[in-house]
Design an enzyme around this catalytic site. Structure first.
Site, PDB file in Angstrom:
ATOM      1  N   GLU A 123     -12.058 -77.029  46.704  1.00  0.00           N
ATOM      2  CA  GLU A 123     -11.754 -78.268  45.983  1.00  0.00           C
ATOM      3  C   GLU A 123     -10.811 -78.056  44.811  1.00  0.00           C
ATOM      4  O   GLU A 123     -10.269 -79.017  44.252  1.00  0.00           O
ATOM      5  CB  GLU A 123     -13.059 -78.940  45.515  1.00  0.00           C
ATOM      6  CG  GLU A 123     -13.704 -78.354  44.285  1.00  0.00           C
ATOM      7  CD  GLU A 123     -14.497 -77.077  44.516  1.00  0.00           C
ATOM      8  OE1 GLU A 123     -15.130 -76.605  43.550  1.00  0.00           O
ATOM      9  OE2 GLU A 123     -14.477 -76.559  45.661  1.00  0.00           O
TER      10      GLU A 123
ATOM     11  N   HIS B  13     -13.079 -71.720  45.580  1.00  0.00           N
ATOM     12  CA  HIS B  13     -13.312 -73.158  45.475  1.00  0.00           C
ATOM     13  C   HIS B  13     -12.236 -73.908  46.258  1.00  0.00           C
ATOM     14  O   HIS B  13     -11.126 -74.082  45.765  1.00  0.00           O
ATOM     15  CB  HIS B  13     -13.261 -73.605  44.010  1.00  0.00           C
ATOM     16  CG  HIS B  13     -14.437 -73.200  43.203  1.00  0.00           C
ATOM     17  ND1 HIS B  13     -15.580 -73.965  43.128  1.00  0.00           N
ATOM     18  CD2 HIS B  13     -14.651 -72.111  42.427  1.00  0.00           C
ATOM     19  CE1 HIS B  13     -16.454 -73.359  42.329  1.00  0.00           C
ATOM     20  NE2 HIS B  13     -15.921 -72.237  41.903  1.00  0.00           N
TER      21      HIS B  13
ATOM     22  N   CYS C  21     -18.798 -71.079  46.585  1.00  0.00           N
ATOM     23  CA  CYS C  21     -18.959 -70.243  45.397  1.00  0.00           C
ATOM     24  C   CYS C  21     -20.408 -69.738  45.292  1.00  0.00           C
ATOM     25  O   CYS C  21     -20.864 -69.032  46.180  1.00  0.00           O
ATOM     26  CB  CYS C  21     -18.496 -70.953  44.135  1.00  0.00           C
ATOM     27  SG  CYS C  21     -18.220 -69.805  42.747  1.00  0.00           S
TER      28      CYS C  21
END
Length: 215
Positions: free
Chosen positions: A197, A195, A86
């Site tokens: 994650e 992202h 990001c």
């Protein structure tokens, strides 16, 4: 009997948010993870993850406070892997422009990060990506969707290798008719605007691909 420990990865702690979720995701991908701002530890790790949430200028201020731009530069000079996520990807470019103010970045790639030109900003939610041929990090997940939360992006790719070195693999995405860089694979330097994650099974697979490349 437990298996051999995975590669040693540092998640760089420079005051950005979302660190714990990144640590957990990289651990689940098979790495042994340390969250630290220590210069020597970050320099020595098998892999370095540079996350980033929030304003470009604030992230660069936090990064410079721990000499993070030097850590990144020295690692790359030695061919040691770095993954930016990001804003941690955005700061790898020459600079970023927010509210008319330009902030110098790490200058690993030429070009400016600017505000998206779409009817709806921020770009928030799941989106497909246009994966570059020959990708390693998207292997097996080329057609999946990933989770984005951002108002700014690199909206052009300005690095010209003139065939002297292997050209980076650039993956693109589109939001509201505006095309932007979604990921880059450039030797030891890898980065995603989305992202991983927060991207469910697809993001987990991408992180496993990256961790596997550290072996």
């Amino acid at each position: 009997m437990t298996g051999a420990p995975g590669p040693d990865v540092v998640v760089l702690d420079y005051g950005s948010g979302n660190l714990r979720s990144v640590v957990r995701a990289v651990e689940r991908a098979g790495a042994s993870v340390t969250l630290t701002s220590d210069f020597d530890t970050a320099l020595a790790a098998d892999g370095l993850v540079v996350p980033g949430v929030g304003a470009y200028a604030a992230c660069m201020q936090g990064l410079r406070a721990i000499k993070g731009e030097r850590i990144i530069g020295r690692r790359l000079a030695g061919g040691r892997p770095v993954l930016g996520i990001c804003v941690g990807m955005q700061i790898l470019f020459s600079g970023g422009v927010e509210h008319g103010v330009e902030t110098d970045g790490c200058d690993e790639w030429p070009g400016l990060v600017t505000r998206l030109e779409a009817d709806v900003v921020p770009h928030m939610g799941w989106n497909t990506v246009e994966v570059s041929e020959g990708t390693r990090i998207f292997a097996g997940i080329e057609d999946e969707r990933f989770y984005f939360v951002h108002s700014y992006a690199a909206r052009s790719w300005d690095l010209d290798t003139n065939d002297r070195t292997r050209a980076p693999l650039v993956t693109w995405a589109e939001h509201g008719g505006d095309r932007f860089v979604a990921a880059v694979e450039n030797g030891p330097l890898t980065a995603t605007q989305f992202h991983p994650e927060k991207s469910g099974d697809a993001g987990a697979a991408l992180l496993r691909n990256w961790v596997a490349s550290l072996a």
